[in-house]
Write a protein that holds these residues in place. Structure first.
Motif, PDB file in Angstrom:
ATOM      1  N   ALA A   1       3.105  11.052 -11.872  1.00  0.00           N
ATOM      2  CA  ALA A   1       4.255  10.215 -12.190  1.00  0.00           C
ATOM      3  C   ALA A   1       4.973   9.708 -10.945  1.00  0.00           C
ATOM      4  O   ALA A   1       5.469   8.577 -10.916  1.00  0.00           O
ATOM      5  N   ASP A   2       5.048  10.530  -9.902  1.00  0.00           N
ATOM      6  CA  ASP A   2       5.786  10.161  -8.696  1.00  0.00           C
ATOM      7  C   ASP A   2       5.292  11.028  -7.540  1.00  0.00           C
ATOM      8  O   ASP A   2       4.490  11.949  -7.753  1.00  0.00           O
ATOM      9  N   PRO A   3       5.752  10.772  -6.319  1.00  0.00           N
ATOM     10  CA  PRO A   3       5.273  11.558  -5.181  1.00  0.00           C
ATOM     11  C   PRO A   3       5.526  13.062  -5.324  1.00  0.00           C
ATOM     12  O   PRO A   3       4.696  13.876  -4.891  1.00  0.00           O
ATOM     13  N   ALA A   4       6.645  13.429  -5.928  1.00  0.00           N
ATOM     14  CA  ALA A   4       6.931  14.855  -6.097  1.00  0.00           C
ATOM     15  C   ALA A   4       5.894  15.514  -7.004  1.00  0.00           C
ATOM     16  O   ALA A   4       5.408  16.623  -6.724  1.00  0.00           O
ATOM     17  N   ALA A   5       5.555  14.829  -8.099  1.00  0.00           N
ATOM     18  CA  ALA A   5       4.541  15.376  -9.002  1.00  0.00           C
ATOM     19  C   ALA A   5       3.180  15.437  -8.317  1.00  0.00           C
ATOM     20  O   ALA A   5       2.413  16.401  -8.513  1.00  0.00           O
ATOM     21  N   MET A   6       2.857  14.428  -7.507  1.00  0.00           N
ATOM     22  CA  MET A   6       1.595  14.434  -6.783  1.00  0.00           C
ATOM     23  C   MET A   6       1.545  15.609  -5.813  1.00  0.00           C
ATOM     24  O   MET A   6       0.543  16.334  -5.754  1.00  0.00           O
ATOM     25  N   ALA A   7       2.604  15.816  -5.057  1.00  0.00           N
ATOM     26  CA  ALA A   7       2.643  16.932  -4.107  1.00  0.00           C
ATOM     27  C   ALA A   7       2.531  18.265  -4.827  1.00  0.00           C
ATOM     28  O   ALA A   7       1.817  19.171  -4.373  1.00  0.00           O
ATOM     29  N   GLY A   8       3.211  18.396  -5.959  1.00  0.00           N
ATOM     30  CA  GLY A   8       3.142  19.643  -6.709  1.00  0.00           C
ATOM     31  C   GLY A   8       1.740  19.945  -7.199  1.00  0.00           C
ATOM     32  O   GLY A   8       1.283  21.094  -7.147  1.00  0.00           O
ATOM     33  N   SER A   9       1.048  18.922  -7.674  1.00  0.00           N
ATOM     34  CA  SER A   9      -0.316  19.109  -8.151  1.00  0.00           C
ATOM     35  C   SER A   9      -1.260  19.505  -7.012  1.00  0.00           C
ATOM     36  O   SER A   9      -2.100  20.396  -7.169  1.00  0.00           O
TER      37      SER A   9
ATOM     38  N   GLY B   1     -13.524   8.692  -2.010  1.00  0.00           N
ATOM     39  CA  GLY B   1     -13.150  10.087  -1.810  1.00  0.00           C
ATOM     40  C   GLY B   1     -13.809  11.012  -2.817  1.00  0.00           C
ATOM     41  O   GLY B   1     -14.293  12.094  -2.468  1.00  0.00           O
ATOM     42  N   MET B   2     -13.856  10.607  -4.068  1.00  0.00           N
ATOM     43  CA  MET B   2     -14.501  11.417  -5.106  1.00  0.00           C
ATOM     44  C   MET B   2     -15.977  11.614  -4.784  1.00  0.00           C
ATOM     45  O   MET B   2     -16.522  12.714  -4.922  1.00  0.00           O
ATOM     46  N   ALA B   3     -16.641  10.538  -4.355  1.00  0.00           N
ATOM     47  CA  ALA B   3     -18.055  10.648  -3.999  1.00  0.00           C
ATOM     48  C   ALA B   3     -18.247  11.611  -2.838  1.00  0.00           C
ATOM     49  O   ALA B   3     -19.281  12.274  -2.732  1.00  0.00           O
ATOM     50  N   ALA B   4     -17.249  11.678  -1.941  1.00  0.00           N
ATOM     51  CA  ALA B   4     -17.326  12.556  -0.775  1.00  0.00           C
ATOM     52  C   ALA B   4     -16.826  13.965  -1.075  1.00  0.00           C
ATOM     53  O   ALA B   4     -16.718  14.782  -0.155  1.00  0.00           O
ATOM     54  N   GLY B   5     -16.509  14.245  -2.322  1.00  0.00           N
ATOM     55  CA  GLY B   5     -16.066  15.591  -2.669  1.00  0.00           C
ATOM     56  C   GLY B   5     -14.608  15.842  -2.378  1.00  0.00           C
ATOM     57  O   GLY B   5     -14.194  16.994  -2.211  1.00  0.00           O
ATOM     58  N   ALA B   6     -13.778  14.784  -2.329  1.00  0.00           N
ATOM     59  CA  ALA B   6     -12.333  14.927  -2.208  1.00  0.00           C
ATOM     60  C   ALA B   6     -11.704  14.697  -3.579  1.00  0.00           C
ATOM     61  O   ALA B   6     -12.262  14.001  -4.421  1.00  0.00           O
ATOM     62  N   VAL B   7     -10.533  15.275  -3.787  1.00  0.00           N
ATOM     63  CA  VAL B   7      -9.829  15.116  -5.056  1.00  0.00           C
ATOM     64  C   VAL B   7      -8.968  13.860  -4.985  1.00  0.00           C
ATOM     65  O   VAL B   7      -8.196  13.692  -4.040  1.00  0.00           O
ATOM     66  N   PRO B   8      -9.082  12.935  -5.956  1.00  0.00           N
ATOM     67  CA  PRO B   8      -8.235  11.749  -5.937  1.00  0.00           C
ATOM     68  C   PRO B   8      -6.819  12.075  -6.407  1.00  0.00           C
ATOM     69  O   PRO B   8      -6.622  12.928  -7.282  1.00  0.00           O
ATOM     70  N   ALA B   9      -5.838  11.395  -5.821  1.00  0.00           N
ATOM     71  CA  ALA B   9      -4.440  11.573  -6.236  1.00  0.00           C
ATOM     72  C   ALA B   9      -3.794  10.195  -6.236  1.00  0.00           C
ATOM     73  O   ALA B   9      -3.649   9.576  -5.190  1.00  0.00           O
ATOM     74  N   LEU B  10      -3.423   9.711  -7.439  1.00  0.00           N
ATOM     75  CA  LEU B  10      -2.932   8.342  -7.578  1.00  0.00           C
ATOM     76  C   LEU B  10      -1.540   8.326  -8.188  1.00  0.00           C
ATOM     77  O   LEU B  10      -1.171   9.200  -8.993  1.00  0.00           O
TER      78      LEU B  10
ATOM     79  N   LYS C   1       0.829  -1.208   0.000  1.00  0.00           N
ATOM     80  CA  LYS C   1       0.000   0.000   0.000  1.00  0.00           C
ATOM     81  C   LYS C   1       0.863   1.257   0.000  1.00  0.00           C
ATOM     82  O   LYS C   1       0.362   2.345  -0.280  1.00  0.00           O
ATOM     83  N   ARG C   2       2.122   1.120   0.381  1.00  0.00           N
ATOM     84  CA  ARG C   2       3.160   2.143   0.261  1.00  0.00           C
ATOM     85  C   ARG C   2       2.835   3.444   1.013  1.00  0.00           C
ATOM     86  O   ARG C   2       2.831   4.546   0.456  1.00  0.00           O
ATOM     87  N   LEU C   3       2.653   3.275   2.320  1.00  0.00           N
ATOM     88  CA  LEU C   3       2.515   4.452   3.174  1.00  0.00           C
ATOM     89  C   LEU C   3       3.733   5.348   3.079  1.00  0.00           C
ATOM     90  O   LEU C   3       3.639   6.577   3.181  1.00  0.00           O
ATOM     91  N   ASP C   4       4.903   4.741   2.866  1.00  0.00           N
ATOM     92  CA  ASP C   4       6.132   5.540   2.780  1.00  0.00           C
ATOM     93  C   ASP C   4       6.056   6.573   1.669  1.00  0.00           C
ATOM     94  O   ASP C   4       6.560   7.700   1.813  1.00  0.00           O
ATOM     95  N   LEU C   5       5.414   6.231   0.554  1.00  0.00           N
ATOM     96  CA  LEU C   5       5.278   7.199  -0.545  1.00  0.00           C
ATOM     97  C   LEU C   5       4.286   8.301  -0.178  1.00  0.00           C
ATOM     98  O   LEU C   5       4.448   9.458  -0.580  1.00  0.00           O
ATOM     99  N   GLY C   6       3.254   7.958   0.587  1.00  0.00           N
ATOM    100  CA  GLY C   6       2.341   8.986   1.089  1.00  0.00           C
ATOM    101  C   GLY C   6       3.060   9.971   1.990  1.00  0.00           C
ATOM    102  O   GLY C   6       2.795  11.179   1.964  1.00  0.00           O
ATOM    103  N   LEU C   7       4.006   9.463   2.804  1.00  0.00           N
ATOM    104  CA  LEU C   7       4.797  10.346   3.661  1.00  0.00           C
ATOM    105  C   LEU C   7       5.703  11.252   2.827  1.00  0.00           C
ATOM    106  O   LEU C   7       5.934  12.411   3.195  1.00  0.00           O
TER     107      LEU C   7
END
Length: 730
Positions: free
Chosen positions: A679-687, A653-662, A557-563
């Motif tokens: 593409a990667d965690p950096a791109a996700m954080a930037g978005s 999350g989308m149904a609850a009005g949150a933005v998905p980030a994958l 599930k890669r919690l480390d990437l979420g961090l």
């Protein structure tokens, strides 16, 4: 709906008295009738005054049953819960009702074991409203009520979220039914100004009880006079409580009503007349003891006064702030606050106009039409239209299609099962296996002998057994998840005996065909469902800075990437936080026994403790079914896994009005719009940072919700299953 549903309504309510519960009964009957139901109201007590009952009996399609007058109950007292259960059961036996709307926890607890079980629409108010009040008995009783109810009707979002957290069985069954405000004929909101040259008219309607501060209200004219504000207090009602904790209250209250300076007691009146009296006043009173600030219920009287354009003095609570705005000028906590607010409002036309407009705007969302629209949605969900294609698919044309569902774990099939059971053209039975490989062969054979269609949830030993034992002409569907694909069971399945294999995503559909060699036309894709109406709830303040992850075990599930994402965001904006709703890895024996899993989480938790950017910014919330209420605080839902078959969390999350980030796990682009995949965690954080910084969060979350509803809403997935079961082309 082609057939008008028949609704039976009963509340632990004496309609001879005007109070909030009596108004609930009126509003419920009127809303059900307007929503298209034939309504039967059963009275708790003999009719001593028709001021509340007669207007209901006059509504077309409404029948009023009077058990005392019918000789079903002896004596002149209101029915006990035990008597009510007997009477409701007898009335239903004569001609069964489609739904039974009830109010009263004790009554609901008894009806949970009655023949009405499963048809109950239970309106919950009299429940413990704080965690310390919940003991084992209360939780057990509410669990039984939830399991016996088709819906649990909650007055407020606060009550719904509290119940879902405290009683897991209520999750997915709780729906909103707000108070109903109906203005009598001839009454409408009016533009108001403070009185000029006459006394300020205050008004209270309802019961007289200590925690409602009704005795303290009678002193307001005297206190206002000391501030050079001439005032009179109009009080409407005839229900004076006898309080065991204050034996003298009733006497003091009556004395004040009858002889208090500036107090005009109108006694009890029909609701229409009570509202006409209210309309003739300037400011309403709903100021209560601070003990009631934690209440999860919303006063109908406040809304009725607002509908008339009469501003209301009331306590400042989070619920009231959301209703009227934090800057509403008539919030008051103490007697001094009340007098000050009234004196200021009486002298300042602008303040008075602001308060009146806020109350009027708030009440607009609680109209009879709004209540009827809400009930129509619930009725459509509970009573789907029959399908000619389904009826044609039955072995003996003209009868209901017999559908069997078999599996050891139906948690991913619950709402689909509810839907199938609710259809008027299907009869459903369940063969619940006690474990993955353990079942009662006799019971399973009975299902084979009975069913037209069998659905196996999981492609495991259950699917192998039914493929071996199915009858000629009987159709067999098997729903395959990621887990089974790598288990060896599909390779042992007699695919010739299976009509369709159902996968939840195109990627896993293709992978299933590739790994098994099954004919392409045998494998179809029907996505996972999301109950979008359950998740569609108002966001809490600050949600745009809150990331969420649902499920962090196993390590893939890669919690480390979420961090990684969180650390990068907090370098520029420390308001960002990560909320995690999950069991912890050591809660799963099959995960914690693996050395590599333990090492992974040791590193993750060590990092959370030691990183300056993560310290205090990661919150672990308990695993539970209250995901919809939890998501109210979440603005972005992360999916950072190495692989997933569907990953429901971003969709929820989308149904609850949150933005998905994958992140781009295999097949993610076949389920979610590429705009949400990074593409990667950096791109996700930037978005994420840009979405918040540029003020695009509201637009993005609306887009996500629209996409979810179009592709994965429960109604749409149920429609696809109906087509599949009917044997039609997808």
């Amino acid at each position: 709906m082609s057939v008008r549903p028949r609704a039976l309504v009963y509340g632990d309510v004496d309609l001879n008295l005007i109070d909030g519960s009596a108004i609930w009964a009126q509003g419920m009957v009127q809303a059900l009738a307007r929503a298209g139901c034939a309504v039967t109201l059963v009275l708790k007590a003999p009719v001593r005054t028709g001021r509340l009952v007669d207007p209901l009996a006059a509504i077309k399609g409404v029948t009023v049953r009077r058990p005392h007058e019918e000789g079903r109950v002896e004596g002149g007292a209101g029915m006990t819960a035990k008597q009510a259960v007997r009477v409701l059961t007898e009335i239903d036996e004569a001609e069964p009702y489609d739904l039974v709307v009830i109010r009263g926890r004790r009554l609901a607890g008894k009806l949970a074991h009655s023949p009405l079980r499963g048809r109950l629409w239970t309106y919950l108010t009299d429940v413990p409203q704080s965690a310390p009040e919940f003991d084992g008995n209360a939780r057990g009783e509410l669990t039984r009520i939830a399991e016996a109810s088709r819906f649990l009707l909650c007055q407020t979002e606060e009550l719904r979220c509290f119940l879902e957290a405290a009683v897991p069985a209520t999750a997915g069954r709780c729906v909103l039914f707000s108070p109903v405000v109906v203005l009598p004929d001839g009454l409408s909101p009016q533009d108001r100004t403070p009185p000029d040259g006459r006394p300020l008219r205050l008004v209270y309607t309802g019961k007289f009880a200590p925690r409602w501060n009704t005795y303290e209200m009678t002193g307001l004219p005297r206190l206002l006079a000391a501030r050079d504000v001439e005032a009179e207090l109009h009080m409407v009602g005839d229900k004076v409580h006898d309080d065991p904790k204050d034996p003298n209250f009733s006497r003091r209250m009556r004395t004040a009503l009858e002889s208090g300076d500036g107090v005009v007691w109108h006694g009890g009146h029909p609701r229409a007349e009570a509202m006409r009296l209210t309309a003739g006043c300037d400011i309403g009173l709903s100021w209560r003891h601070p003990d009631m600030d934690a209440s999860l219920e919303l006063s109908t009287k406040v809304l009725e006064m607002g509908a008339l354009g009469v501003p209301v003095v009331l306590n400042r609570t989070p619920m009231h702030e959301r209703l009227l705005g934090a800057d509403y000028p008539l919030f008051a906590a103490s007697e001094t606050d009340v007098v000050e607010a009234l004196a200021v409002t009486a002298r300042e036309p602008e303040t008075y106009a602001l308060a009146a407009e806020r109350c009027r705007a708030a009440a607009a969302g609680f109209s009879l039409d709004a209540a009827a629209d809400r009930l129509r949605r619930y009725l459509t969900q509970a009573f789907p239209e029959p399908s000619e294609a389904i009826l044609r698919a039955s072995r003996d044309g003209g009868r209901k299609l017999r559908v069997g569902v078999a599996g050891h774990d139906l948690k991913f099939f619950t709402r689909l099962l509810d839907y199938l059971k609710s259809r008027p053209d299907m009869e459903v039975r369940v063969d619940h296996w006690s474990a993955l490989k353990v079942h009662d062969p006799e019971r399973s054979q009975e299902l084979v002998d009975w069913a037209d269609v069998v659905i196996c949830e999981w492609c495991g030993p259950n699917a192998l057994w039914y493929a071996e034992h199915k009858r000629p002409g009987q159709r067999l569907f098997v729903r395959l998840h990621r887990f089974e694909l790598y288990s060896g069971w599909p390779q042992r399945l007699d695919i010739g005996a299976v009509d369709k294999i159902i996968c939840v995503s195109p990627h896993y559909g293709d992978l299933t065909r590739k790994m098994t060699g099954w004919p392409a036309n045998k494998v179809v894709v029907v996505p996972n469902w999301v109950d979008d109406t359950q998740f569609d709830r108002e966001k809490l303040e600050g949600a745009e800075h809150h990331l969420g992850m649902i499920g962090i075990a196993p390590a893939r599930k890669r919690l480390d990437l979420g961090l990684d994402v969180l650390e990068q965001l907090r370098r520029d904006d420390p308001r960002f936080m990560l909320f995690i709703k999950s069991k912890l890895p050591w809660d799963y024996w099959w995960i914690w026994q693996r050395e590599e899993e333990r090492e992974h989480y040791d590193q993750v938790f060590r990092r959370i403790r030691r990183s300056p950017l993560l310290a205090g910014a990661v919150v672990f919330d308990s695993y539970g079914r209250d995901v919809a209420s939890w998501l109210r605080r979440i603005g972005f839902v992360l999916s950072t896994s190495d692989d997933e078959s569907f990953h429901l969390a971003p969709a929820e999350g989308m149904a609850a009005g949150a933005v998905p980030a994958l992140l781009p796990w295999p097949g993610a682009e076949t389920i979610y719009d590429p705009r949400w995949i990074h593409a990667d965690p950096a791109a996700m954080a930037g978005s994420i940072a840009a979405t918040v910084r540029e003020g695009r969060w509201e637009d993005e979350r609306r887009l996500g919700r629209d996409q979810l509803r179009e592709a994965y809403a429960l109604d749409e997935v149920c429609r696809q299953w109906t087509v599949l079961i009917a044997g039609e082309q997808m």
